[in-house]
Design a protein around this motif. Structure first.
Motif, PDB file in Angstrom:
ATOM      1  N   ILE A 119      70.983 136.698 146.574  1.00  0.00           N
ATOM      2  CA  ILE A 119      71.988 135.648 146.634  1.00  0.00           C
ATOM      3  C   ILE A 119      72.268 135.124 145.227  1.00  0.00           C
ATOM      4  O   ILE A 119      71.384 135.139 144.367  1.00  0.00           O
ATOM      5  N   PRO A 120      73.492 134.650 144.972  1.00  0.00           N
ATOM      6  CA  PRO A 120      73.807 134.109 143.654  1.00  0.00           C
ATOM      7  C   PRO A 120      73.061 132.800 143.395  1.00  0.00           C
ATOM      8  O   PRO A 120      72.874 131.987 144.304  1.00  0.00           O
ATOM      9  N   ILE A 121      72.643 132.632 142.156  1.00  0.00           N
ATOM     10  CA  ILE A 121      71.997 131.390 141.735  1.00  0.00           C
ATOM     11  C   ILE A 121      73.088 130.501 141.147  1.00  0.00           C
ATOM     12  O   ILE A 121      73.760 130.903 140.194  1.00  0.00           O
ATOM     13  N   PRO A 122      73.306 129.311 141.702  1.00  0.00           N
ATOM     14  CA  PRO A 122      74.389 128.452 141.209  1.00  0.00           C
ATOM     15  C   PRO A 122      74.262 128.175 139.710  1.00  0.00           C
ATOM     16  O   PRO A 122      73.165 128.001 139.196  1.00  0.00           O
ATOM     17  N   GLY A 123      75.404 128.163 139.039  1.00  0.00           N
ATOM     18  CA  GLY A 123      75.436 127.829 137.618  1.00  0.00           C
ATOM     19  C   GLY A 123      74.995 128.958 136.702  1.00  0.00           C
ATOM     20  O   GLY A 123      74.833 128.755 135.503  1.00  0.00           O
ATOM     21  N   THR A 124      74.799 130.160 137.257  1.00  0.00           N
ATOM     22  CA  THR A 124      74.391 131.314 136.458  1.00  0.00           C
ATOM     23  C   THR A 124      75.146 132.548 136.959  1.00  0.00           C
ATOM     24  O   THR A 124      75.835 132.493 137.980  1.00  0.00           O
ATOM     25  N   ALA A 131      73.215 135.173 137.524  1.00  0.00           N
ATOM     26  CA  ALA A 131      72.059 135.876 138.084  1.00  0.00           C
ATOM     27  C   ALA A 131      72.031 135.778 139.605  1.00  0.00           C
ATOM     28  O   ALA A 131      72.687 134.923 140.205  1.00  0.00           O
ATOM     29  N   ARG A 132      71.219 136.651 140.188  1.00  0.00           N
ATOM     30  CA  ARG A 132      71.018 136.660 141.629  1.00  0.00           C
ATOM     31  C   ARG A 132      69.524 136.547 141.911  1.00  0.00           C
ATOM     32  O   ARG A 132      68.702 137.078 141.178  1.00  0.00           O
ATOM     33  N   ALA A 133      69.214 135.867 142.991  1.00  0.00           N
ATOM     34  CA  ALA A 133      67.825 135.690 143.409  1.00  0.00           C
ATOM     35  C   ALA A 133      67.495 136.678 144.518  1.00  0.00           C
ATOM     36  O   ALA A 133      68.297 136.888 145.432  1.00  0.00           O
ATOM     37  N   HIS A 134      66.318 137.255 144.440  1.00  0.00           N
ATOM     38  CA  HIS A 134      65.790 138.136 145.486  1.00  0.00           C
ATOM     39  C   HIS A 134      64.957 137.251 146.409  1.00  0.00           C
ATOM     40  O   HIS A 134      63.894 136.778 146.034  1.00  0.00           O
ATOM     41  N   VAL A 135      65.466 136.996 147.614  1.00  0.00           N
ATOM     42  CA  VAL A 135      64.837 136.067 148.551  1.00  0.00           C
ATOM     43  C   VAL A 135      64.294 136.850 149.737  1.00  0.00           C
ATOM     44  O   VAL A 135      65.022 137.602 150.376  1.00  0.00           O
ATOM     45  N   PRO A 187      66.381 135.277 136.432  1.00  0.00           N
ATOM     46  CA  PRO A 187      66.358 136.710 136.139  1.00  0.00           C
ATOM     47  C   PRO A 187      67.310 137.065 134.993  1.00  0.00           C
ATOM     48  O   PRO A 187      68.422 136.554 134.914  1.00  0.00           O
ATOM     49  N   GLY A 188      66.834 137.923 134.118  1.00  0.00           N
ATOM     50  CA  GLY A 188      67.641 138.351 132.977  1.00  0.00           C
ATOM     51  C   GLY A 188      67.512 137.445 131.765  1.00  0.00           C
ATOM     52  O   GLY A 188      67.925 137.811 130.677  1.00  0.00           O
ATOM     53  N   THR A 189      66.947 136.242 131.959  1.00  0.00           N
ATOM     54  CA  THR A 189      66.790 135.319 130.831  1.00  0.00           C
ATOM     55  C   THR A 189      65.336 134.915 130.637  1.00  0.00           C
ATOM     56  O   THR A 189      64.931 134.596 129.544  1.00  0.00           O
ATOM     57  N   MET A 190      64.590 134.871 131.734  1.00  0.00           N
ATOM     58  CA  MET A 190      63.208 134.383 131.744  1.00  0.00           C
ATOM     59  C   MET A 190      63.114 132.936 131.236  1.00  0.00           C
ATOM     60  O   MET A 190      62.078 132.489 130.788  1.00  0.00           O
ATOM     61  N   ARG A 191      64.195 132.219 131.323  1.00  0.00           N
ATOM     62  CA  ARG A 191      64.231 130.799 130.959  1.00  0.00           C
ATOM     63  C   ARG A 191      64.452 129.977 132.219  1.00  0.00           C
ATOM     64  O   ARG A 191      64.915 130.468 133.231  1.00  0.00           O
TER      65      ARG A 191
END
Length: 125
Positions: free
Chosen positions: A54-59, A61-65, A82-86
């Motif tokens: 699912i998409p992570i709001p404000g990024t 990136a996508r989250a694996h849930v 994901p992709g930033t590690m921040r």
């Protein structure tokens, strides 16, 4: 802006504890209602499937849930996008030290007294 027009201040905390490496525990603070709602929202996962992305709001990136720990999965993706590690750009990572120390416990206890109980998410890495 009139006080009634101001957005509601809704602080929250996400704490992910690492039992193997207490120094790797992570505590973040936020007050963005969209991020909190995303974290606690139930995600539909199709029958027979074990996860969804699912998409992570404000990024971008996508989250694996997963079906096993959906909120914990989301919390992990907010604390390390994901992709930033921040940490997510709307959140602030708090440097409280190693979770096994008295200093951490005292600082975390003070933080929990300042945040409504139902606005604290605790999980594991």
């Amino acid at each position: 802006m009139a006080p009634s027009d101001a957005p509601a201040y809704e602080p929250f905390v996400i704490a992910l504890f690492d039992e193997i490496d207490p120094g790797g525990s992570t505590v973040v603070y936020g007050d963005d209602p969209q991020i909190w709602e995303w974290l606690v929202r139930a995600e539909p996962i199709a029958p027979g499937r074990e996860s969804v992305k699912i998409p992570i709001p404000g990024t971008h990136a996508r989250a694996h849930v997963t079906i096993w720990a959906p909120r914990n999965d989301k919390a992990q993706h907010l604390t390390r996008v994901p992709g930033t590690m921040r940490v997510h750009p709307s959140l602030v990572e708090l440097e409280l030290g190693s979770a096994e120390t008295l200093d951490f416990r005292a600082a975390y206890a003070r933080l929990l007294r300042a945040i409504p109980h139902d606005r604290v998410f605790e999980g594991t890495w």
